[in-house]
Design a protein around this motif. Structure first.
Motif, PDB file in Angstrom:
ATOM      1  N   GLU A  28       0.817  -1.211   0.000  1.00 58.48           N
ATOM      2  CA  GLU A  28       0.000   0.000   0.000  1.00 58.48           C
ATOM      3  C   GLU A  28       0.851   1.263   0.000  1.00 58.48           C
ATOM      4  O   GLU A  28       0.492   2.260  -0.627  1.00 58.48           O
ATOM      5  N   LYS A  32       0.641   3.958  -3.013  1.00 62.99           N
ATOM      6  CA  LYS A  32       0.302   5.353  -2.733  1.00 62.99           C
ATOM      7  C   LYS A  32       1.250   6.314  -3.444  1.00 62.99           C
ATOM      8  O   LYS A  32       0.880   7.447  -3.770  1.00 62.99           O
ATOM      9  N   TRP A  54      -7.867  -2.931  -3.007  1.00 62.43           N
ATOM     10  CA  TRP A  54      -6.889  -2.026  -3.622  1.00 62.43           C
ATOM     11  C   TRP A  54      -7.450  -1.374  -4.882  1.00 62.43           C
ATOM     12  O   TRP A  54      -7.183  -0.215  -5.153  1.00 62.43           O
ATOM     13  N   LYS A  57      -9.358   1.584  -4.064  1.00 64.04           N
ATOM     14  CA  LYS A  57      -8.536   2.741  -3.699  1.00 64.04           C
ATOM     15  C   LYS A  57      -7.753   3.290  -4.892  1.00 64.04           C
ATOM     16  O   LYS A  57      -6.915   4.184  -4.743  1.00 64.04           O
ATOM     17  N   PHE A  59      -5.466   1.786  -6.483  1.00 65.32           N
ATOM     18  CA  PHE A  59      -4.071   1.345  -6.465  1.00 65.32           C
ATOM     19  C   PHE A  59      -3.826   0.442  -7.671  1.00 65.32           C
ATOM     20  O   PHE A  59      -4.683  -0.364  -8.040  1.00 65.32           O
TER      21      PHE A  59
END
Length: 203
Positions: A28, A32, A54, A57, A59
């Motif tokens: 993570e 990010k 993920w 998010k 990602f």
């Protein structure tokens, strides 16, 4: 956040054992900062759930099932990584680890085999497999997740500690051997961290 450190645009990373504990935190953190991350886990359901989270998010993380104790599965993992990242890899985080907490006199041949295969043999083999990809990136970085247990005596952890000590020594040699290929090799040695692994070792 960007003031702490940065990654080159489009950086690629492989993190083994990235669905829980330290490994998940590393996945993570890299994501990010914009890295394209590939990870693996022995547990298909756990991997699928993490990938779903993920994705939510935004990602850039993908992965596959792999038991790093299997030489064949390690080779397949790196084939997948090479295909996804088109033959280049910027960062390899060797995170997978495990151990059996026992008095030294109670260790069995099976305990030794499992611990050394998980913590050391897999790291060596995966590093060998990753080398061509890291070299192709022209700025490769390998990070081994070791332990402060290599500097202190933790009761009932002799075998785990020995395997991590071997990992430290491997890192020193690779750092010297692979510097000519523009590959940096480092070790990070966390202390006790509350993860599922630690909970299993102290239970």
């Amino acid at each position: 956040m960007d003031e702490r450190w940065t990654l080159k645009k489009g950086a690629t990373a492989l993190v083994t054992g990235g669905t829980k504990g330290i490994g998940r935190a590393i996945v993570e953190e890299l994501a990010k900062f914009g890295a394209y991350v590939y990870t693996c886990s022995r547990n298909q359901a756990e991997l699928a759930e993490c990938l779903k989270q993920w994705e939510g998010k935004n990602f850039k993380v993908t992965g596959s099932v792999c038991d790093v104790c299997s030489r064949t599965e390690r080779e397949k993992l790196m084939e997948n990584v090479s295909a996804v990242f088109e033959g280049k890899l910027d960062i390899f985080i060797n995170n997978v680890g495990g151990g059996v907490r026992k008095p030294t006199m109670e260790y069995t041949a099976e305990d030794y085999s499992l611990t050394m295969t998980t913590n050391f043999e897999s790291a060596l083999h995966l590093s060998q497999l990753a080398h061509p990809l890291l070299k192709a990136s022209k700025s490769g970085s390998v990070v081994f997740i070791s332990s402060t247990s290599t500097l202190h005596v933790y009761v009932k952890s002799a075998l785990y500690t020995a395997s991590k000590g071997a990992l430290n020594q491997l890192a020193k040699h690779l750092a010297c051997e692979w510097s000519k290929d523009n590959i940096r090799v480092n070790v990070v040695g966390p202390s006790v961290v509350k993860t599922p692994l630690i909970e299993s070792l102290v239970s």
